[in-house]
Design a protein around this motif. Structure first.
Motif, PDB file in Angstrom:
ATOM      1  N   TRP A 125       1.980 -13.309  -7.526  1.00 47.43           N
ATOM      2  CA  TRP A 125       1.945 -13.566  -8.971  1.00 47.43           C
ATOM      3  C   TRP A 125       3.307 -13.272  -9.591  1.00 47.43           C
ATOM      4  O   TRP A 125       3.782 -14.011 -10.451  1.00 47.43           O
ATOM      5  CB  TRP A 125       0.870 -12.675  -9.594  1.00 47.43           C
ATOM      6  CG  TRP A 125       0.695 -12.781 -11.075  1.00 47.43           C
ATOM      7  CD1 TRP A 125       1.570 -12.400 -12.057  1.00 47.43           C
ATOM      8  CD2 TRP A 125      -0.454 -13.275 -11.753  1.00 47.43           C
ATOM      9  NE1 TRP A 125       1.029 -12.625 -13.286  1.00 47.43           N
ATOM     10  CE2 TRP A 125      -0.216 -13.168 -13.123  1.00 47.43           C
ATOM     11  CE3 TRP A 125      -1.674 -13.794 -11.314  1.00 47.43           C
ATOM     12  CZ2 TRP A 125      -1.151 -13.557 -14.086  1.00 47.43           C
ATOM     13  CZ3 TRP A 125      -2.596 -14.176 -12.271  1.00 47.43           C
ATOM     14  CH2 TRP A 125      -2.330 -14.062 -13.641  1.00 47.43           C
ATOM     15  N   ARG A 180       0.398 -18.916 -15.237  1.00 45.79           N
ATOM     16  CA  ARG A 180      -0.108 -17.540 -15.204  1.00 45.79           C
ATOM     17  C   ARG A 180      -0.554 -17.059 -16.582  1.00 45.79           C
ATOM     18  O   ARG A 180      -1.502 -16.286 -16.706  1.00 45.79           O
ATOM     19  CB  ARG A 180       0.939 -16.612 -14.597  1.00 45.79           C
ATOM     20  CG  ARG A 180       1.098 -16.831 -13.081  1.00 45.79           C
ATOM     21  CD  ARG A 180       2.533 -16.598 -12.641  1.00 45.79           C
ATOM     22  NE  ARG A 180       2.729 -16.592 -11.204  1.00 45.79           N
ATOM     23  CZ  ARG A 180       2.932 -17.671 -10.461  1.00 45.79           C
ATOM     24  NH1 ARG A 180       2.936 -18.868 -11.020  1.00 45.79           N
ATOM     25  NH2 ARG A 180       3.132 -17.570  -9.168  1.00 45.79           N
ATOM     26  N   ALA A 181       0.120 -17.534 -17.625  1.00 50.93           N
ATOM     27  CA  ALA A 181      -0.274 -17.154 -18.992  1.00 50.93           C
ATOM     28  C   ALA A 181      -1.679 -17.666 -19.302  1.00 50.93           C
ATOM     29  O   ALA A 181      -2.464 -16.979 -19.966  1.00 50.93           O
ATOM     30  CB  ALA A 181       0.737 -17.678 -20.006  1.00 50.93           C
ATOM     31  N   GLU A 195      -4.139 -15.313 -17.646  1.00 47.88           N
ATOM     32  CA  GLU A 195      -4.257 -14.080 -18.425  1.00 47.88           C
ATOM     33  C   GLU A 195      -5.052 -14.315 -19.702  1.00 47.88           C
ATOM     34  O   GLU A 195      -5.930 -13.519 -20.061  1.00 47.88           O
ATOM     35  CB  GLU A 195      -2.866 -13.540 -18.756  1.00 47.88           C
ATOM     36  CG  GLU A 195      -2.127 -13.022 -17.537  1.00 47.88           C
ATOM     37  CD  GLU A 195      -0.655 -12.716 -17.805  1.00 47.88           C
ATOM     38  OE1 GLU A 195      -0.108 -13.144 -18.857  1.00 47.88           O
ATOM     39  OE2 GLU A 195      -0.047 -12.046 -16.945  1.00 47.88           O
ATOM     40  N   ARG A 196      -4.738 -15.404 -20.412  1.00 45.17           N
ATOM     41  CA  ARG A 196      -5.459 -15.724 -21.652  1.00 45.17           C
ATOM     42  C   ARG A 196      -6.933 -15.992 -21.353  1.00 45.17           C
ATOM     43  O   ARG A 196      -7.816 -15.548 -22.083  1.00 45.17           O
ATOM     44  CB  ARG A 196      -4.807 -16.921 -22.337  1.00 45.17           C
ATOM     45  CG  ARG A 196      -5.441 -17.259 -23.672  1.00 45.17           C
ATOM     46  CD  ARG A 196      -4.688 -18.269 -24.515  1.00 45.17           C
ATOM     47  NE  ARG A 196      -4.386 -19.503 -23.812  1.00 45.17           N
ATOM     48  CZ  ARG A 196      -3.153 -19.881 -23.457  1.00 45.17           C
ATOM     49  NH1 ARG A 196      -2.105 -19.133 -23.735  1.00 45.17           N
ATOM     50  NH2 ARG A 196      -2.958 -21.028 -22.821  1.00 45.17           N
ATOM     51  N   ALA A 199      -8.770 -12.762 -20.768  1.00 45.47           N
ATOM     52  CA  ALA A 199      -8.910 -12.060 -22.050  1.00 45.47           C
ATOM     53  C   ALA A 199      -9.998 -12.714 -22.911  1.00 45.47           C
ATOM     54  O   ALA A 199     -10.838 -12.018 -23.492  1.00 45.47           O
ATOM     55  CB  ALA A 199      -7.577 -12.036 -22.790  1.00 45.47           C
ATOM     56  N   LEU A 225      -8.110  -8.442 -16.057  1.00 46.92           N
ATOM     57  CA  LEU A 225      -7.466  -9.403 -15.166  1.00 46.92           C
ATOM     58  C   LEU A 225      -7.717  -9.100 -13.694  1.00 46.92           C
ATOM     59  O   LEU A 225      -8.063  -9.999 -12.910  1.00 46.92           O
ATOM     60  CB  LEU A 225      -5.963  -9.471 -15.460  1.00 46.92           C
ATOM     61  CG  LEU A 225      -5.181 -10.514 -14.668  1.00 46.92           C
ATOM     62  CD1 LEU A 225      -5.708 -11.926 -14.926  1.00 46.92           C
ATOM     63  CD2 LEU A 225      -3.699 -10.419 -15.015  1.00 46.92           C
ATOM     64  N   GLU A 226      -7.578  -7.853 -13.279  1.00 42.40           N
ATOM     65  CA  GLU A 226      -7.770  -7.517 -11.869  1.00 42.40           C
ATOM     66  C   GLU A 226      -9.209  -7.794 -11.430  1.00 42.40           C
ATOM     67  O   GLU A 226      -9.446  -8.324 -10.341  1.00 42.40           O
ATOM     68  CB  GLU A 226      -7.388  -6.062 -11.600  1.00 42.40           C
ATOM     69  CG  GLU A 226      -7.355  -5.748 -10.120  1.00 42.40           C
ATOM     70  CD  GLU A 226      -6.689  -4.406  -9.819  1.00 42.40           C
ATOM     71  OE1 GLU A 226      -7.205  -3.727  -8.918  1.00 42.40           O
ATOM     72  OE2 GLU A 226      -5.678  -4.073 -10.450  1.00 42.40           O
TER      73      GLU A 226
END
Length: 192
Positions: free
Chosen positions: A142, A153-154, A157-158, A161, A167-168
């Motif tokens: 990553w 990747r954003a 993450e978004r 969320a 995330l993990e």
């Protein structure tokens, strides 16, 4: 409600690429895992995951007159339920204008890019197997922005969320779902 067999027939009709078919199967597995986690309807979540990119090979441009809008048109013509179409449209809000509202919408967006990253990590392993991929190995790759550079990747993450999942934990759940169908994805080490 159309069946998984109906969805798979549509995927096979519109998609010749084995890799794209495998991507849709990976997203289906991840969606089913999230449906179980949230106590939702696994069948409808799986259908959304399996169908989300069925039109991409014919309409590869994410655009108002391309993917996934063309797919939505085809699904409507063939009588698919509007709620499934709506969830599929929500994974490309920027061109469809359909916001991610339901958990299913959010899950589709959250898992779509991540399945691609996990696949890329498995493909660079010496055994080409999902079984040897770990959450740590995913996060190691990553950090290297040149690795699987096309993976946003954003967005991952978004998506996590928006779904309300750390995330993990999100990465672990999707990895486990994909490991569950590794032979189908051709990522079980048997094709070395």
């Amino acid at each position: 409600m159309p069946t998984r067999e109906d969805a798979w027939a549509l995927v096979c009709e519109f998609t010749q690429s084995e890799n794209l078919r495998r991507h849709m199967l990976a997203v289906e597995a991840a969606m089913r895992a999230y449906a179980r986690y949230f106590g939702e309807d696994e069948e409808s979540w799986g259908l959304v995951g399996l169908l989300h990119d069925f039109d991409y090979e014919r309409y590869p441009h994410v655009a108002p007159d391309g993917h996934p809008n063309q797919g939505a048109r085809i699904l409507r013509e063939r009588g698919w339920p509007e709620d499934i179409i709506r969830s599929i449209l929500s994974h490309a809000t920027e061109v469809t204008g359909v916001p991610r509202v339901t958990r299913r919408d959010k899950a589709l967006f959250a898992v779509d890019e991540l399945t691609g990253l996990i696949t890329a990590v498995a493909l660079v392993r010496p055994d080409r197997s999902l079984y040897s991929v770990t959450v740590d190995s995913i996060f190691k790759k990553w950090k290297d922005r040149r690795f699987a550079a096309g993976v946003n990747r954003a967005d991952i993450e978004r998506g996590a969320a928006e779904l309300g999942v750390p995330l993990e934990e999100h990465v672990a759940r999707v990895l486990e779902a994909m490991q569950g169908i590794a032979p189908i994805l051709g990522l079980d080490g048997s094709a070395r």
